[in-house]
Scaffold this motif. Structure first.
Motif, short mmCIF file in Angstrom:
data_model
loop_
_atom_site.label_atom_id
_atom_site.label_comp_id
_atom_site.label_asym_id
_atom_site.label_seq_id
_atom_site.Cartn_x
_atom_site.Cartn_y
_atom_site.Cartn_z
N ILE A 7 -0.81 -9.48 8.18
CA ILE A 7 0.17 -8.70 8.92
C ILE A 7 0.20 -9.14 10.37
O ILE A 7 -0.85 -9.28 11.01
CB ILE A 7 -0.16 -7.19 8.83
CG1 ILE A 7 -0.17 -6.74 7.36
CG2 ILE A 7 0.82 -6.36 9.63
CD1 ILE A 7 -0.92 -5.46 7.11
N HIS B 201 3.35 -9.84 5.86
CA HIS B 201 4.24 -8.79 6.34
C HIS B 201 4.48 -8.99 7.83
O HIS B 201 3.54 -8.99 8.62
CB HIS B 201 3.64 -7.41 6.12
CG HIS B 201 3.45 -7.05 4.68
ND1 HIS B 201 4.45 -6.45 3.92
CD2 HIS B 201 2.39 -7.20 3.86
CE1 HIS B 201 3.99 -6.25 2.70
NE2 HIS B 201 2.75 -6.71 2.63
N PHE C 19 5.63 1.74 8.19
CA PHE C 19 5.19 0.51 7.51
C PHE C 19 3.93 0.78 6.72
O PHE C 19 3.81 0.40 5.55
CB PHE C 19 4.96 -0.61 8.52
CG PHE C 19 4.16 -1.75 7.95
CD1 PHE C 19 4.73 -2.62 7.03
CD2 PHE C 19 2.81 -1.93 8.29
CE1 PHE C 19 3.98 -3.67 6.47
CE2 PHE C 19 2.06 -2.96 7.73
CZ PHE C 19 2.65 -3.83 6.83
N LEU D 100 3.14 0.56 2.71
CA LEU D 100 2.16 -0.39 2.18
C LEU D 100 1.09 0.33 1.37
O LEU D 100 0.67 -0.16 0.31
CB LEU D 100 1.52 -1.17 3.32
CG LEU D 100 0.49 -2.24 2.90
CD1 LEU D 100 1.15 -3.33 2.05
CD2 LEU D 100 -0.18 -2.86 4.13
#
Length: 252
Positions: free
Chosen positions: A40, A59, A68, A72
């Motif tokens: 990420i 991501h 977010f 996830l």
């Protein structure tokens, strides 16, 4: 394979993974045979440039975005390791620091670390436990003038890691922090140093800064990755709630 360093069939999540310590951790875990990495970073292009042999899920996201993490977490069916690493630096004394800049640092370095850690802990609780390393800083241990927001945020995440360690030991989850000193990463590419870089060259400026440590140089990101890898691995099975100082002697 070195005893305790077998990451086969395991999954790890890393924030701030596009460069610096995060990218070095991704490469180190890949070399140790990890099966899957969840990477990420706000720098999606940087994530795309990582050449890894394991299964990789990337991501492009802001770690301070709670939505977010909520999305996830619903998809995380397994997580064994996490490196809570995303962060930004800032300059300026506390008396002169703009509140908006203070909040930006706290949003990423502290709020983002909290959201990452919370997600990782909940995912690990679904399985048989795991290990987490939070990237703190020696500036969270030793007062360094001129970087108040950064130092405060790093002191906070180090203590957050210790609290999480106490809360989650019974779940088979270890949580540690690492407090690096100077590391040659992109965090130094700040506007404050650009004039020096232009005049003397980045490598020369970083080398000169590194001479302020007893070791005489800054660490590399790969060196920090090895320290973090130890804390993630089964080789440190009895280590939790610690803040490992890796600073070349800067805090002596």
């Amino acid at each position: 394979m070195t005893e305790g360093y077998d990451f086969a069939s395991r999954t790890a999540l890393i924030t701030g993974a596009a460069s610096g310590i995060g990218a070095a951790c991704a490469r180190w875990l890949d070399r140790q045979g990890i099966e899957r990495l969840i990477l990420i970073d706000r720098d999606g292009e940087g994530l795309g440039k990582l050449a890894l042999s394991c299964d990789v899920e990337t991501h492009e996201a802001d770690v301070a975005d709670e939505r977010f993490w909520q999305g996830l977490e619903t998809r995380l069916d397994r997580l064994d390791h996490a490196v809570v690493n995303a962060g930004v630096g800032t300059g300026g004394t506390i008396a002169e620091l703009d509140f908006a800049e203070w909040r930006q640092v706290m949003a990423i370095n502290l709020d983002g670390a909290f959201l990452t850690l919370r997600t990782a802990l909940n995912a690990m609780r679904k399985g048989s436990g795991g290990s987490v390393v939070v990237t703190a800083s020696v500036t969270g241990l030793k007062p360094v003038p001129g970087i108040g927001a950064y130092g405060v945020s790093k002191a906070a995440v180090a203590h957050m890691a210790r609290i999480a360690a106490a809360e989650n030991a019974a779940h088979g989850i270890r949580v540690n922090a690492i407090a690096p000193g100077g590391v040659d990463t992109a965090i130094w590419n700040s506007p404050d140093l650009q004039a020096q870089f232009a005049q003397h060259g980045r490598e020369a400026v970083i080398a000169q800064m590194g001479k302020t440590t007893p070791r005489g140089r800054f660490a590399t990101a790969d060196e920090l990755a090895r320290d973090i890898g130890y804390l993630l691995s089964d080789a440190s099975a009895n280590v939790t709630g610690t803040v490992l100082t890796s600073d070349g002697g800067y805090t002596l």
